[in-house]
Design an enzyme around this catalytic site. Structure first.
Site, PDB file in Angstrom:
ATOM      1  N   VAL A  58       4.573   0.942   1.298  1.00  0.00           N
ATOM      2  CA  VAL A  58       4.710  -0.212   2.187  1.00  0.00           C
ATOM      3  C   VAL A  58       4.794  -1.492   1.350  1.00  0.00           C
ATOM      4  CG1 VAL A  58       3.740  -1.419   4.182  1.00  0.00           C
ATOM      5  CG2 VAL A  58       3.373   1.046   3.938  1.00  0.00           C
ATOM      6  N   ASP A 117      -4.688  10.852  13.068  1.00  0.00           N
ATOM      7  CA  ASP A 117      -5.109  10.473  11.716  1.00  0.00           C
ATOM      8  C   ASP A 117      -5.829   9.134  11.745  1.00  0.00           C
ATOM      9  OD1 ASP A 117      -5.428  10.782   8.997  1.00  0.00           O
ATOM     10  OD2 ASP A 117      -3.445   9.989   8.492  1.00  0.00           O
ATOM     11  N   GLY A 166       0.817  -1.211   0.000  1.00  0.00           N
ATOM     12  CA  GLY A 166       0.000   0.000   0.000  1.00  0.00           C
ATOM     13  C   GLY A 166       0.848   1.257   0.000  1.00  0.00           C
ATOM     14  N   GLY A 202       1.245   4.872   1.910  1.00  0.00           N
ATOM     15  CA  GLY A 202       0.850   5.588   3.115  1.00  0.00           C
ATOM     16  C   GLY A 202       0.914   7.081   2.907  1.00  0.00           C
TER      17      GLY A 202
END
Ligand code: AMP
Length: 384
Positions: free
Chosen positions: A65, A172, A58, A60
């Site tokens: 990642v 977040d 993914g 970020g």
């Protein structure tokens, strides 16, 4: 160098963290240009060749990642790789994440195993967690099994109660940042925007929380953050897990309107001091009465005490919002084994005997025996 100092002024249980750099602005200059690590010495840790990089997992907020394999432990790991720009060094977000995570040891916080620093990249080696709540919600649409919602929420609160104890805010929170393991362990990840915070009244830049999970006080222009900032996100995620739909999926300009339509437009009568926020402008707001959460999220009415807890988390006035510590004690959780409240920080709730994730509705349907086709479907025929 990658460690931070937490101000533990009003903290009864200090954790050991080494000195934070005097100024974040100088922090990156203190990286050696050669490969280095906070796990120094002749140790194989901190060496890029100790890890094999596999497929991308993914993107970020400031890093990519990848899945990886550790030749040291033979475990699957997640490699969070940050490209370093020669002239800029490591971004503050990365340094902040590393310095915070190195001091945190909790079953509901993702574990940072190692840090690799080369000329081109800074890589954090995390424990690998197979999914995240966003993927889980996409896989199991229409709302989650109410018991699983309870287990996920309790773990989220446990992780937050732990960091809030040290005056650390996540800032977040969103389903993508809540990693979910195969057995249903939930782990807070992506501390890039988090920072240690000693005085709740300190002012930070206010563009920090992803819009849908951003509390109304911040949307109204407050920069006076406290742990209540994260607790609004918890309320949003809780109700999203129940309904399967984001609770306030606003756009830039209508996020407040979306919240007010459900919880009512605040005035001095309902929220003392609200008119003093910089972005408060009654002429621009629609005037809405508050609605019952059970009307807006019908599924919540079938879960005992869920609406009560959700409404205490989704308090527009940050001073009235429930803390993580108090939320864990809410009666909604009274059917969980009492032992979940007595676990050491590093122990998962799934170490409590008998506690496990239940199948989601789609999994139950898949398990059901298929209705035989054709004439043999006689089982459904009534015999007189
Ligand atoms: P982040 O920058 O931490 O938000 O990570 C971006 C994405 O990478 C997340 O939404 C996850 O899908 C994935 N990811 C992050 N950390 C891990 C991890 N420890 N294990 C597995 N996947 C991860």
């Amino acid at each position: 160098m990658l460690s931070g100092e937490l101000d533990l002024e009003d903290n009864p249980t200090p954790i050991t963290l080494s000195q934070r750099p005097k100024s974040e602005g100088h922090a990156y200059n203190r990286f050696s240009p050669k490969r280095t690590t906070s796990f120094m010495g002749s140790s194989p840790f901190g060496k890029a060749e100790s890890y094999q990089k596999l497929e991308q997992l993914g993107e970020g907020s400031y890093a990519t990642v990848f899945k990886g394999l550790s030749s040291l432990t033979h475990q699957t790991v997640a490699l969070k790789e940050i490209q370093l720009k020669e002239e800029e060094g490591a971004p503050f977000t990365a340094i902040r994440e590393a310095s915070l995570l190195k001091g945190l040891k909790h079953a509901n916080i993702v574990t940072l195993h190692d840090i690799i620093h080369t000329k081109e990249t800074l890589t954090f080696v995390f424990e690998y967690v197979s999914s995240d709540l966003s993927q889980y919600l996409e896989k199991h649409t229409g709302g989650l099994n109410p018991f699983n919602v309870k287990l996920f929420l309790f773990q989220l609160l446990r992780g937050l109660a732990y960091i809030h104890r040290f005056r650390i805010l996540h800032r977040d929170l969103k389903p993508q940042n809540l990693l979910i393991s195969d057995i249903g362990e939930l782990k807070l990840a992506d501390f890039g925007l988090a920072r240690a915070k000693s005085v709740p009244s300190r002012t930070y830049s206010h563009e920090v929380v992803t819009l849908w999970y951003r509390p109304p006080d911040v949307l109204l222009g407050s920069t006076n953050y406290s742990t209540s900032l994260d607790m609004w996100g918890v309320g949003c995620i809780f109700t999203e897990m129940i309904s399967g739909l984001a609770t306030f999926p606003g756009m830039k300009d209508d996020q407040l309107d979306m919240i007010f339509r459900v919880l009512g437009t605040p005035t001095e009568d309902t929220w003392e001091g609200v008119t003093r926020y910089p972005n408060y402008d009654l002429k621009q707001f629609g005037l809405y009465p508050p609605q019952n959460l059970m009307t807006v999220i019908p599924k919540i009415s079938f879960i005992p005490l869920a609406a009560h807890l959700a409404s205490q988390l989704l308090q527009m006035n940050p001073h009235r919002r429930l803390s993580a510590q108090k939320a864990m004690k809410h009666e909604y959780f009274s059917d969980l084994p009492h032992l979940v409240h007595e676990l050491p920080d590093a122990a998962s709730i799934f170490t409590v005997n008998g506690l496990k994730l239940l199948p989601e509705m789609d999994e139950l349907l898949n398990e059901m025996p298929k209705k035989p086709s054709g004439r043999s479907g006689i089982r459904t025929t009534l015999r007189v």
